[in-house]
Design a protein around this motif. Structure first.
Motif, PDB file in Angstrom:
ATOM      1  N   UNK A 163     -25.001 -31.340  -8.992  1.00 17.62           N
ATOM      2  CA  UNK A 163     -24.080 -30.515  -8.112  1.00 17.62           C
ATOM      3  C   UNK A 163     -22.596 -30.972  -7.795  1.00 17.62           C
ATOM      4  N   UNK A 164     -22.766 -32.617  -7.778  1.00 12.50           N
ATOM      5  CA  UNK A 164     -21.094 -32.758  -7.810  1.00 12.50           C
ATOM      6  C   UNK A 164     -20.757 -33.046  -8.022  1.00 12.50           C
ATOM      7  N   UNK A 165     -21.384 -33.266 -10.043  1.00 13.36           N
ATOM      8  CA  UNK A 165     -20.190 -32.959 -11.213  1.00 13.36           C
ATOM      9  C   UNK A 165     -19.698 -31.759 -10.993  1.00 13.36           C
ATOM     10  N   UNK A 166     -20.504 -30.411 -11.175  1.00 16.55           N
ATOM     11  CA  UNK A 166     -20.307 -28.733 -10.871  1.00 16.55           C
ATOM     12  C   UNK A 166     -18.825 -29.079 -10.412  1.00 16.55           C
ATOM     13  N   UNK A 167     -19.344 -29.061  -8.793  1.00 12.49           N
ATOM     14  CA  UNK A 167     -18.128 -28.771  -8.038  1.00 12.49           C
ATOM     15  C   UNK A 167     -16.846 -29.763  -8.331  1.00 12.49           C
ATOM     16  N   UNK A 168     -17.163 -31.504  -9.401  1.00 11.99           N
ATOM     17  CA  UNK A 168     -15.815 -31.411  -9.657  1.00 11.99           C
ATOM     18  C   UNK A 168     -15.304 -30.869 -11.588  1.00 11.99           C
ATOM     19  N   UNK A 169     -15.978 -29.509 -11.393  1.00 11.86           N
ATOM     20  CA  UNK A 169     -15.141 -28.793 -12.687  1.00 11.86           C
ATOM     21  C   UNK A 169     -15.642 -29.360 -13.816  1.00 11.86           C
ATOM     22  N   UNK A 170     -17.145 -30.200 -13.863  1.00  9.82           N
ATOM     23  CA  UNK A 170     -17.659 -30.678 -14.837  1.00  9.82           C
ATOM     24  C   UNK A 170     -18.427 -29.660 -15.870  1.00  9.82           C
ATOM     25  N   UNK A 171     -19.258 -29.745 -17.262  1.00  5.77           N
ATOM     26  CA  UNK A 171     -19.792 -28.855 -17.375  1.00  5.77           C
ATOM     27  C   UNK A 171     -21.174 -29.102 -17.722  1.00  5.77           C
ATOM     28  N   UNK A 172     -22.372 -29.113 -17.138  1.00  7.31           N
ATOM     29  CA  UNK A 172     -23.561 -29.399 -17.762  1.00  7.31           C
ATOM     30  C   UNK A 172     -24.451 -28.932 -18.689  1.00  7.31           C
ATOM     31  N   UNK A 173     -25.269 -29.386 -19.300  1.00  7.76           N
ATOM     32  CA  UNK A 173     -26.186 -28.727 -19.919  1.00  7.76           C
ATOM     33  C   UNK A 173     -27.344 -28.120 -19.189  1.00  7.76           C
ATOM     34  N   UNK A 174     -27.930 -27.480 -18.058  1.00 10.24           N
ATOM     35  CA  UNK A 174     -29.432 -27.165 -18.101  1.00 10.24           C
ATOM     36  C   UNK A 174     -30.480 -27.349 -19.000  1.00 10.24           C
ATOM     37  N   UNK A 175     -31.607 -27.967 -19.045  1.00  7.97           N
ATOM     38  CA  UNK A 175     -32.453 -27.447 -19.637  1.00  7.97           C
ATOM     39  C   UNK A 175     -33.395 -26.600 -18.694  1.00  7.97           C
ATOM     40  N   UNK A 176     -33.812 -25.038 -18.958  1.00  6.36           N
ATOM     41  CA  UNK A 176     -34.675 -23.786 -18.420  1.00  6.36           C
ATOM     42  C   UNK A 176     -35.689 -23.715 -18.964  1.00  6.36           C
ATOM     43  N   UNK A 177     -36.293 -22.933 -18.762  1.00  2.00           N
ATOM     44  CA  UNK A 177     -37.291 -22.319 -19.268  1.00  2.00           C
ATOM     45  C   UNK A 177     -36.894 -22.259 -20.941  1.00  2.00           C
ATOM     46  N   UNK A 178     -36.571 -21.234 -20.931  1.00  2.03           N
ATOM     47  CA  UNK A 178     -37.351 -20.836 -22.578  1.00  2.03           C
ATOM     48  C   UNK A 178     -35.729 -21.642 -23.710  1.00  2.03           C
ATOM     49  N   UNK A 179     -34.894 -22.727 -22.545  1.00  2.77           N
ATOM     50  CA  UNK A 179     -33.807 -23.722 -23.779  1.00  2.77           C
ATOM     51  C   UNK A 179     -33.258 -23.613 -22.521  1.00  2.77           C
ATOM     52  N   UNK A 180     -32.005 -24.263 -23.348  1.00  4.37           N
ATOM     53  CA  UNK A 180     -30.722 -24.960 -22.565  1.00  4.37           C
ATOM     54  C   UNK A 180     -29.219 -23.920 -21.759  1.00  4.37           C
ATOM     55  N   UNK A 181     -29.171 -24.046 -20.290  1.00  2.10           N
ATOM     56  CA  UNK A 181     -28.081 -23.495 -20.781  1.00  2.10           C
ATOM     57  C   UNK A 181     -26.959 -24.104 -20.082  1.00  2.10           C
ATOM     58  N   UNK A 182     -25.767 -23.801 -20.911  1.00  2.00           N
ATOM     59  CA  UNK A 182     -24.261 -24.659 -20.236  1.00  2.00           C
ATOM     60  C   UNK A 182     -24.172 -24.351 -18.676  1.00  2.00           C
ATOM     61  N   UNK A 183     -23.626 -24.727 -17.838  1.00  2.00           N
ATOM     62  CA  UNK A 183     -23.251 -24.171 -16.612  1.00  2.00           C
ATOM     63  C   UNK A 183     -21.906 -25.274 -16.210  1.00  2.00           C
ATOM     64  N   UNK A 184     -20.979 -24.435 -15.712  1.00  2.00           N
ATOM     65  CA  UNK A 184     -19.576 -24.399 -14.871  1.00  2.00           C
ATOM     66  C   UNK A 184     -19.158 -23.551 -13.737  1.00  2.00           C
ATOM     67  N   UNK A 185     -18.731 -24.098 -13.419  1.00  2.00           N
ATOM     68  CA  UNK A 185     -18.283 -23.639 -12.114  1.00  2.00           C
ATOM     69  C   UNK A 185     -16.809 -22.574 -12.139  1.00  2.00           C
ATOM     70  N   UNK A 186     -17.117 -21.330 -11.932  1.00  2.00           N
ATOM     71  CA  UNK A 186     -16.775 -20.212 -12.437  1.00  2.00           C
ATOM     72  C   UNK A 186     -15.472 -19.781 -11.420  1.00  2.00           C
ATOM     73  N   UNK A 187     -15.407 -20.048 -10.745  1.00  2.00           N
ATOM     74  CA  UNK A 187     -14.207 -20.208  -9.933  1.00  2.00           C
ATOM     75  C   UNK A 187     -13.297 -20.934 -10.254  1.00  2.00           C
ATOM     76  N   UNK A 188     -12.778 -22.099 -11.337  1.00  2.00           N
ATOM     77  CA  UNK A 188     -12.121 -22.802 -11.966  1.00  2.00           C
ATOM     78  C   UNK A 188     -12.017 -22.779 -13.153  1.00  2.00           C
ATOM     79  N   UNK A 189     -10.712 -22.179 -12.950  1.00  2.00           N
ATOM     80  CA  UNK A 189     -10.181 -22.152 -14.406  1.00  2.00           C
ATOM     81  C   UNK A 189     -10.321 -22.693 -15.690  1.00  2.00           C
TER      82      UNK A 189
END
Length: 771
Positions: free
Chosen positions: A220-246
């Motif tokens: 969560x802290x990394x996401x708030x810093x504008x980092x991109x995180x690969x998260x393993x979910x139910x059916x595969x990985x998603x890439x997550x990032x803060x949508x408000x940071x262009x």
């Protein structure tokens, strides 16, 4: 003393006679908490007997008074578990004495698998409450699930659906979880994915070297810093990032090689979604459903960086559907980008090693876990169009739930339909039901084709399926067609090549329950390209068809595709072809003057490298180019058309451009008259929003006039609208309203995609009907 008559054993102490009944239930009945539900119900009514899983579904043997059995049967049918779906119930009387003792849950049978596999389900309210309960032993545990929620399809290796047959086999239950698992009164009774921090999967963050909840909080802290995180979910990985940071969104696009295609968003709850988008009651139900799809919503209120969905007015929102997602989103009052963990064009990554190899360079960190993903499964996408929620991508939450086929298909069995090339899914037909696979991507990508072949083999093993015949698309170069031909030759199986647009129409008929013996209907199929019955490319067709036969009544005028495949990514080529066909100098559009016009004219005149096509998708590309939208290139399929639609929604213009209609043995809808009108509007500086709407209205009006004629001529009140172009909501709703004003009934795909993701179902029912 006379010997005791065995029939006396069928009486209670009070003298009332006991009746025995065997019930077999087919459908989505395993892995959904059905056995404990039956146990609780039987216990409530004082019944004896047993319930067990079988290869075909569920078997119940129950004894009680006639009145208690009647109530038991009524409750069973009217109030099944939330995730269950009953397709068929078979009852037969039982003879002989009732068993002694209480009602019991028996071990699963060993029959060959014939039952359905439930889709994954979003976390239920009870498990969510536990996850955030500081006093609970699953407090902040990312894998809190029960019989009402969690992974199903994505973790199963084989049937029956028991823990040892899933990806959870490597996580032996601790004593506390074992107690819950073996207690029929507990909601975790035989919940195959149940676990806790002591015995279940673990989550960790790399390269941060954090484990468990510390990993989640660090993420969560990394996401708030504008980092991109690969998260393993139910059916595969998603890439997550803060949508408000262009800067974060721009970096994600650059690294993923996805310059324009819209990115999905995950929001903590509906309140957050409503700050950015309009949500009507039906859309709210879809967002909050157990399927938890991505829902396309009209933007409003607060804005997000344009780079989230460039050129579009819709946001794709999804709510958290796992405990891990809820923990990550807990403190965010704005959305996060939530997109497939892949390089554009490839399937999403599904295991840790693959993700670390393929996503390094895209993600700044990886939030991993050790629960295996057996079947990769992307997120589903739905959109409300023409008054209904319609599935545009059928995957997690929906697949592989079966589609019950209409009357006349009850005996259909052993059919394997291999689908198309783009947005592929395949279909197995057995016992009158169609099992449509999850979305598998575009087969022209090597990794997607590899996934397709692996899942094809996995489905055959999972469902104990051996094909008796194969169905493929007519296109000779589709990889799915080539695979079908090879397998048919190797196994000496019958092979049927099905016309692309006929398959679109048949899939819609099947979904809407059109009986096999019913007559033909009209079907307007608009898409990009499909191999036609005459060996040319089609894409704008009015058909007269049932499941067995198909006749082409009308089509868009065929126009060359200069450069072949290049015309699919360079809209200007389609504009040039349309102008040439209409007899208008190519230089009439300034943008074309910089192109190699002599070589282009030669291609158009000779047909060299310019196959003719009646494609509606390419017509949209030409119009977008004329209005200076995506003139040179588009980076994803349908980009130019989607941006053109957005412009059209910004106008309330009520008149459309003219199309000519040429009558003959096969009618032709000719767009040639619209181009002089477009040139005149450009010269008069008419706003392009008005021009875009005139294009949509003119196209819809032309087809409605043609359909109106043939509906009267054929005495047919039914029209099917399908094909990928109808994902354009303005075109779909305008055409639907016009046809209904003419007194016609309109069927539109709803549970199966109208794009090529539904082709396999259509192929399958056509082959089944032809026998």
């Amino acid at each position: 003393m006379a010997p005791c008559d065995a029939r006396d054993e069928n009486r209670e102490a009070g003298g009332e006679r006991l009746t025995g009944l065997e019930t077999r239930i087919h459908g989505l009945v395993q892995g959904v908490g059905f056995r404990p539900a039956v146990w609780r119900l039987a216990s409530r009514y004082g019944l004896t007997g047993s319930v067990s899983n079988t290869g075909a579904g569920l078997r119940i043997e129950v004894w009680g008074t006639a009145a208690s059995l009647a109530e038991f049967q009524r409750e069973l049918r009217e109030n099944p578990p939330p995730l269950a779906r009953i397709e068929r119930v078979i009852d037969r009387p039982l003879h002989g004495p009732p068993p002694r003792g209480d009602f019991i849950i028996q071990a699963s049978g060993t029959e060959a698998p014939r039952t359905s596999v439930p889709p994954d389900a979003a976390i239920c309210p009870d498990c969510l409450k536990e996850t955030f309960d500081p006093a609970g032993r699953r407090h902040r545990y990312p894998f809190t699930h029960c019989t009402h929620c969690g992974p199903r399809f994505t973790v199963i290796h084989r049937l029956p659906y028991d823990r040892e047959h899933t990806g959870m086999a490597g996580f032996p239950l601790c004593s506390a979880c074992r107690t819950e698992y073996e207690d029929p009164s507990d909601r975790r009774f035989h919940a195959q994915a149940t676990a806790c921090p002591d015995c279940g999967p673990k989550v960790w963050l790399t390269p941060e070297d954090a484990i468990g909840d510390a990993a989640v909080k660090r993420c969560v802290r990394l996401l708030r810093q504008g980092k991109i995180i690969a998260v393993k979910g139910l059916g595969g990985f998603q890439l997550m990032a803060d949508a408000t940071r262009p800067e974060a969104v721009t970096a994600l696009r650059a690294r993923k090689h996805r310059p324009h295609k819209p990115l999905a968003l995950m929001a903590r709850d509906l309140a957050v979604v409503r700050r950015y988008a309009r949500v009507d009651p039906e859309e709210e139900r879809a967002l909050a459903s157990t399927a938890a799809p991505i829902v396309l919503l009209q933007g409003r209120g607060r804005t997000l960086p344009k780079s989230v969905a460039p050129g579009l007015a819709l946001w794709g929102f999804v709510l958290p559907y796992t405990p891990l997602h809820h923990l990550l989103l807990e403190t965010f009052d704005h959305p996060l980008v939530f997109t497939s963990g892949n390089v554009s064009g490839d399937p999403l990554c599904a295991d840790n090693e693959e993700a670390l190899e393929r996503l390094t360079g895209i993600a700044d960190a990886f939030l991993l876990h050790d629960r295996p993903i057996v079947h990769p499964c992307d997120d589903s996408v739905v959109c409300r169009m023409a008054g209904r929620m319609r599935i545009l991508r059928r995957a997690r939450g929906y697949a592989p739930a079966p589609v019950s086929l209409p009357p006349g298909f009850e005996q259909s069995n052993g059919i394997l339909a291999l689908g198309g090339e783009l947005k592929n899914s395949f279909c197995l037909v057995r016992d009158g039901q169609a099992i449509l696979s999850q979305y598998l991507g575009d087969l022209e990508q090597a990794r997607s084709y590899g996934l397709y072949r692996r899942e094809l083999a996995a489905y055959q093993d999972l469902f104990g399926f051996e094909p008796r015949c194969l169905a493929v698309d007519m296109h000779p170069e589709y990889l799915s067609t080539k695979l079908g031909r090879t397998r048919a030759a190797e196994k000496n199986l019958p092979l049927t090549e099905v016309q692309h647009h006929h398959a679109h129409l048949a899939a819609c008929l099947a979904e809407h329950g059109h009986p096999q013996a019913a007559g033909p209907v009209l079907g307007l199929i608009l898409d990009g390209l499909g191999y036609g019955g005459d060996g040319t490319f089609w894409g704008g067709e009015l058909l007269w068809a049932d499941y067995r036969t198909c006749r082409r009544l009308a089509h868009l005028k065929a126009v060359p595709l200069p450069g072949g495949g290049k015309a699919m990514i360079e809209p200007w080529r389609n504009l040039a072809a349309q102008l040439w066909q209409a007899g208008i100098p190519l230089e009439a559009f300034p943008g074309l003057r910089t192109k190699p016009l002599p070589a282009l004219r030669k291609m158009l005149e000779t047909g060299l490298g310019s196959p003719p096509a009646s494609s509606c998708g390419r017509l949209f590309d030409a119009a977008a180019a004329a209005f200076d939208l995506r003139f040179d290139t588009q980076s994803y399929e349908g980009q130019a058309a989607a941006e053109l639609e957005r412009w059209a929604w910004q106008s309330d213009e009520r008149s459309g451009y003219s199309f000519s209609i040429r009558r003959g043995e096969t009618w032709i809808v000719d767009p040639s008259p619209l181009w002089p009108a477009v040139l005149a509007d450009l010269a008069a500086r008419v706003p392009k929003t008005i021009m875009a709407r005139r294009f949509h209205l003119g196209l819809a009006d032309a087809w409605c006039r043609v359909i109106g004629h043939f509906a009267e001529r054929m005495k047919c009140p039914m029209v099917v609208l399908s094909g990928g172009v109808f994902q354009n909501r303005l075109l779909l709703e305008t055409t639907t309203e016009c046809l209904r004003d003419k007194g016609l009934r309109v069927w539109i795909p709803q549970q199966v995609p109208m794009n090529d993701g539904g082709l396999a179902l259509g192929q399958a029912v056509i082959v089944a009907a032809r026998g």
